[in-house]
Structure formats: structure tokens, C-alpha cells
Write a protein that holds these residues in place. Structure first.
Motif, PDB file in Angstrom:
ATOM      1  N   VAL A   7       0.766  -1.229  -0.091  1.00 26.68           N
ATOM      2  CA  VAL A   7      -0.146   0.049   0.081  1.00 26.68           C
ATOM      3  C   VAL A   7       0.765   1.316  -0.056  1.00 26.68           C
ATOM      4  N   MET A   8       1.999   1.175   0.899  1.00 28.24           N
ATOM      5  CA  MET A   8       2.845   2.376   0.846  1.00 28.24           C
ATOM      6  C   MET A   8       3.456   2.458  -0.550  1.00 28.24           C
ATOM      7  N   ALA A   9       3.814   1.334  -1.034  1.00 21.76           N
ATOM      8  CA  ALA A   9       4.870   1.536  -2.282  1.00 21.76           C
ATOM      9  C   ALA A   9       3.868   2.040  -3.350  1.00 21.76           C
ATOM     10  N   PHE A  10       2.554   1.692  -3.347  1.00 23.22           N
ATOM     11  CA  PHE A  10       1.481   2.176  -4.324  1.00 23.22           C
ATOM     12  C   PHE A  10       1.538   3.739  -4.200  1.00 23.22           C
ATOM     13  N   LEU A  11       1.412   4.392  -2.829  1.00 26.31           N
ATOM     14  CA  LEU A  11       1.178   5.761  -2.669  1.00 26.31           C
ATOM     15  C   LEU A  11       2.468   6.530  -2.885  1.00 26.31           C
TER      16      LEU A  11
END
Ligand code: B12
Length: 494
Positions: free
Chosen positions: A435-439
Motif C-alpha cells: 500500500v505504501m509503495a503504491f502511494l
């Protein structure tokens, strides 16, 4: 006795994934499994520490603590190995070296005190006995290949697993095929040797207990070397082990004949495998014949790749240009093949000759060797005198990389792949890191990246047509930036 296990640094290359690791806040892709395994073979009461220069620094006080440094490296870590050896020498710590770099080039490392080469299961006990008697020899080698049933589980507790993007495990060594350029058969033989199912289940249990959740790379030379044992023993056990643990996924290396076996593919996917690396090398029949890659001959390679994708396996591929039979038309043929196949992670290298291979011996005899290879097979260098004009080969090589890693063609390939790929049946929740990588990707790639237009177009397409593969699209977008940066750094304009 205090043993400092040191893994030298990897340069910034195609496989370092350095530019992608930033998105998931990891330092390196994999822990050094060879050293962790060697650690487990040393007497239990000895002190052991691991310094992986990919994730941490070597301090003087680490060297002051150690009685011996055990170093392991592959060719691509040659420069960093030299620096480590020089520091040990300066600090007066004795050095024991093993692994593929030293197996091929030990004469070039006069400052190493003891070489314990080949597989440690056979050579390390002899060294340890001699050490105990106070008379260790400079070099230990063997022509034999051990059974893996005595190999202990790696000491993962020595590694700070949080810093790695993936964990690794080894089920088998050796490959039944004998491609002219590959050093696997020289290092590990043609008869695939496997661990028992109990060993693998114990290793996975220990990885779990060490806190690992996520992807695990089976680092086998050819995971499907013994299909019967896989189908009857290992894969059913993995299906069982993974029940209730969908956060574990696996990937590995296989030969193309996996595509002939529907049942094997089905079982692998059921066990949690979602990606395989395949040595495709070239669409040219003449070049495949030249390098004795018999398993790739007389088949529809493109269709085979699609079969694996449809079964639920992302295919990563290795490609080579610079075979004697290659003519300049090969560059366009490779580009077309890669684009049509939807192989997103395409490792394209110029033919190099590694010591120990049949290719090395042939070219030495023909007077066509130009010294040692760099060890990074995607840096556009070669240690052989090719049949094709070298400048033309380099130019063609750069054409391929510039084309396939330009944002337009790269994202086209991701879409080709996603359209074909069957999503895993067992759904798992997105990992926090994902999720953090997506953001992070939304601003790094979506606002500042050269690829921003393609990035948003791909995400919109995926949301609409393959929403269940959204996290795969994001991961591949992030990989794309890494590959492009590596190409740009090597002077290839994408
Ligand atoms: C995992 C792996 C990687 C990982 C490495 C991650 C890491 N931190 O270790 C990644 C994906 C990064 C990688 C990349 C590459 N790799 Co690689 N990789 C492997 C692979 C598949 C498994 C290595 C492994 O973990 N084995 C399991 C452990 C248990 O075995 P081991 O390391 O051999 O250790 C045993 C013995 O060798 C010995 N030993 C090892 N070290 C030491 C040290 C001491 C002191 C002692 C006593 C004993 C000892 O004891 C162990 C138990 O028997 C091998 C193939 C293979 N079968 O080894 C190729 C291999 C090592 N890679 C190779 C190559 C060429 C590459 C690449 C150039 C691309 C490619 N063709 O794959 C890139 C280069 C890296 C880069 N950044 O550019 C070659 C090495 C050739 C060479 N002479 O250096 C190999 C042999 C495969 C091949 N033929 O292509 N690779």
C-alpha cells in the motif's frame, strides 16, 4: 572461535532492484543464503555474525571481534570482495573464501588464507578437522556432489530479515540440461539433487518463526529437474503448509518444458508459485542449436510463455545476443519476441564466457577470449570476441534495451501480460508495504516520472479490466523505473 560471515556489496545492476527497493523501504532483495547455510554447518558453540554489505557497513570493531572472516561471493561482487579482503589483511584477520567467484578465480586472490571451494557439505568438514589439528591447508576442493539430505537449515536468525524484500530457500541443486554458456553443471552437476520434504517444511517453519511473511525465492537452478518428486511429494506438502498462510508466495527458476506439463503448473500455482524465471535466450533456432539448448528447440516458445501465464505464472526471461550464428537481424527479432511475449522482466545480456563452462574452453582454444567477464550480464560488456562486428553487436544490444525499457513499450508489455495472466485463486490482503509503495509510486512515477502518462493509463486500464491484478500492475510499474534507470545509467536512452 568467532566467525564473521561477510557478503560483499552488489553493484547497482539490473538484479540489484535498488531503485525499486526504495518504494518498499528495503535495503536488498535477498539475504546471502550460502553464508547462512555455511553458518549452520559450523560448530554450534562458535560465535557467528553476519555482515551483508548490501544492508549494513563493516566496522573495524566487527573485524576486531573476529578470529576468522568467511567470505562468499559471485563474480559481480569481485571489486567489493577485493576491498573486504584488503581490510581483513590490514586488520590481521584470517580469511576463508568460498562461493562461485573463488571457485572460478581463486588464483587471483593471493591474500586469502584458505579457499574452501565447491559445496561446503563436502569441503568444510575437512577444513574444520584440519583447523582443529592446527594445520589447515590453503585449498579444499572436490569433484563430487553431496546429497542435500544432510544440509542443515540456514541460520536465518543471523540476518536482519526486515531489510530484505524477499526470503530464499533451496530445494535442489543441479540441472539436467547442459547449455554451453551456463556454469551450473560445472558447479553443481547434471543430476538434480533434492532435499527431503521434511527439510523444506522445517526450513519454512523456521522462516515463519523468524517472523518472515511474504515472498520466498526457491533459488534452485532448475526447480523442475525432478518432476516426479515435485508432483508426488513437495508440491502437495507446500499446498498443505500454505493453507491459512496466503501471505506467502513463491517464485523460482525453471526450464521451458514446464509449459508441457499442465498438472505440474496447476500444482505449482496451487502451492503459491506466482512467477518463474525461464532461460529463453533467443528465438533463433540456429543459435539454440549452437549453445546446445536442446530443451528450447523445435517448439513454439511464444505459445509456451503464454501457457505459463494463463496457468497463473508470471514469466521472467533471460535473453542473450552475440552467439556465433547471430546476424544483425537478431536484434529486431528479440525485440518482437519480448514485446509479444509479455515478458515484463526481460534480462537481456551479451554472450559472456564464464570459467568452467564449455563455451569458455571452446573460445580459449579458438583464441577468442578477452579476459575475465564483469559478472554483470546486463552491462553491455563481453569477454569474448564475437563473430559479429563488436561495435555492431553493442549497438544492436543497446537498441534492444532502449526499445523494451522505453516507457511506451514497457507499459505495453505490462498490459499484454496482465491481459493473459490468470490471477491466483487464493486472494490475499495487500501487504502494508505494498500500500505504501503504491502511494509513493503515485507521486514518484505519477507526477514526476517520465512515464507518468503511461502509468496512469495502465492503472486505469487495470482497474477497469483486471482489478484483481492492481497490485501486480503497481509492482511492475515500479520495476520499470528501476530497469529504465539502469539502462539510462549505462548510457542507453529509453
Ligand atoms: C540467489 C542467486 C542470485 C541472487 C543473489 C542474492 C544473494 N544475496 O545471494 C540474485 C538474484 C541477486 C542473483 C543475481 C545474479 N546472479 Co545469481 N544466483 C543465485 C543462485 C540461483 C542461488 C545462490 C544461492 O543462494 N544458493 C544457495 C546456497 C546454499 O548455495 P551457495 O551460495 O552456492 O553456497 C554453497 C557453496 O557454494 C558453499 N559456499 C558458498 N559460499 C561460501 C563461503 C565459504 C566461506 C564457504 C566455506 C563455503 C561457501 O557452501 C554453500 C553450501 O554448499 C545461483 C545458482 C546457484 N545454484 O548457486 C546463481 C548464481 C550464483 N548467479 C550467477 C549470476 C551470473 C548472476 C547474475 C549475473 C545474473 C544471472 N545470470 O543470474 C546476477 C548478478 C548479480 C547482480 N546484481 O547483477 C551465477 C554466478 C556465476 C559466478 N561465477 O559468479 C550463478 C552460479 C548462476 C548462473 N550460472 O547463472 N543471483
Amino acid at each position: 572461535m568467532n566467525i564473521l560471515l561477510i557478503s560483499p556489496e552488489f553493484p547497482d545492476t539490473f538484479w540489484s532492484f535498488k531503485h525499486a527497493l526504495k518504494f518498499v523501504r528495503k535495503r536488498s532483495i535477498l539475504p546471502p543464503l550460502g553464508l547462512l547455510t555455511v553458518g549452520a554447518m559450523l560448530p554450534e558453540h562458535w560465535g557467528k555474525r553476519l555482515i551483508d554489505l548490501g544492508v549494513t557497513k563493516l566496522r573495524d570493531r566487527d573485524l576486531a571481534w573476529a578470529d576468522y572472516v568467511f567470505i562468499s561471493a559471485m563474480v559481480v561482487q569481485r571489486d567489493s570482495s577485493r576491498q573486504v579482503i584488503a581490510r581483513c589483511k590490514e586488520a590481521g584477520v584470517k580469511i576463508v573464501a568460498g562461493g562461485p567467484l573463488f571457485a572460478g578465480e581463486h588464483e587471483d586472490f593471493p591474500d586469502v588464507d584458505h579457499f574452501v571451494l565447491n559445496e561446503a557439505e563436502l569441503t568444510l568438514p575437512e577444513f574444520l578437522d584440519d583447523l582443529e589439528r592446527g594445520a589447515p591447508k590453503p585449498i579444499y576442493t572436490t569433484n563430487e556432489f553431496p546429497d542435500l539430505e544432510q544440509t542443515p537449515a540456514p541460520m536465518w536468525e543471523l540476518a536482519d530479515l526486515k531489510r530484505y524484500a524477499s526470503a530464499s530457500i533451496q530445494y535442489s541443486r543441479g540441472c539436467p540440461f547442459d547449455c554451453e554458456f551456463c556454469n551450473i553443471t560445472a558447479l553443481f552437476g547434471r543430476r538434480p539433487r533434492t532435499k527431503t520434504v521434511e527439510q523444506i517444511v522445517t526450513e519454512l517453519d523456521r522462516l515463519y518463526a523468524a517472523g518472515w511473511r511474504g515472498n520466498v525465492f526457491f533459488v534452485d537452478d532448475n526447480f523442475i529437474g525432478n518432476k516426479r518428486r515435485l508432483k508426488e511429494e513437495l508440491l502437495p506438502a507446500l499446498v498443505e503448509w500454505r493453507r491459512g498462510r496466503p501471505e506467502f508466495t513463491f517464485h523460482t527458476e525453471v526450464s521451458i518444458n514446464l509449459a508441457d506439463d499442465e498438472e505440474l503448473m496447476r500444482l505449482m500455482v496451487a502451492a503459491g508459485f506466482d512467477a518463474v524465471f525461464v532461460g529463453i535466450e533467443t528465438p533463433s533456432e540456429e543459435s539454440l542449436a549452437e549453445c546446445s539448448k536442446i530443451q528450447n528447440r523445435n517448439r513454439n516458445l511464444l505459445e509456451d510463455v503464454k501457457k505459463m501465464q494463463r496457468a497463473g505464472l508470471q514469466v521472467q526471461g533471460g535473453f542473450i545476443v552475440g552467439f556465433d550464428s547471430d546476424t544483425p537481424s537478431i536484434f529486431q527479432r528479440q525485440i518482437e519476441f519480448i514485446q509479444k511475449s509479455g515478458i515484463v522482466t526481460a534480462m537481456v545480456g551479451m554472450l559472456n564466457a564464464l570459467p568452467g563452462t564449455r563455451l569458455f574452453e571452446r573460445l580459449k582454444e579458438e583464441g577468442r577470449l578477452l579476459g575475465l567477464c564483469s559478472g554483470d550480464n546486463v552491462d553491455g560488456t563481453t569477454n569474448i570476441m564475437p563473430r559479429m562486428n563488436l561495435d555492431r553487436l553493442r549497438e544492436g544490444y543497446q537498441e534492444i534495451l532502449s526499445h523494451i525499457y522505453s516507457p511506451k513499450h514497457y507499459y505495453e508489455r505490462v498490459k499484454t501480460f496482465l491481459a493473459e495472466y490468470r490471477a491466483p485463486a487464493v486472494k490475499r490482503k495487500a501487504r502494508f508495504g505494498e500500500v505504501m509503495a503504491f502511494l509513493r509510486s503515485t507521486y514518484r512515477l505519477g507526477f514526476f516520472g517520465k512515464e507518468r502518462f503511461h502509468y496512469w493509463k495502465l492503472l486505469a486500464w487495470t482497474r477497469l479490466h483486471r482489478p484483481e491484478l492492481f497490485h501486480v500492475a503497481v509492482t511492475l510499474a515500479i520495476f520499470g523505473q528501476h530497469f529504465r534507470k539502469i539502462c539510462d545509467a549505462a548510457g542507453m536512452v529509453t
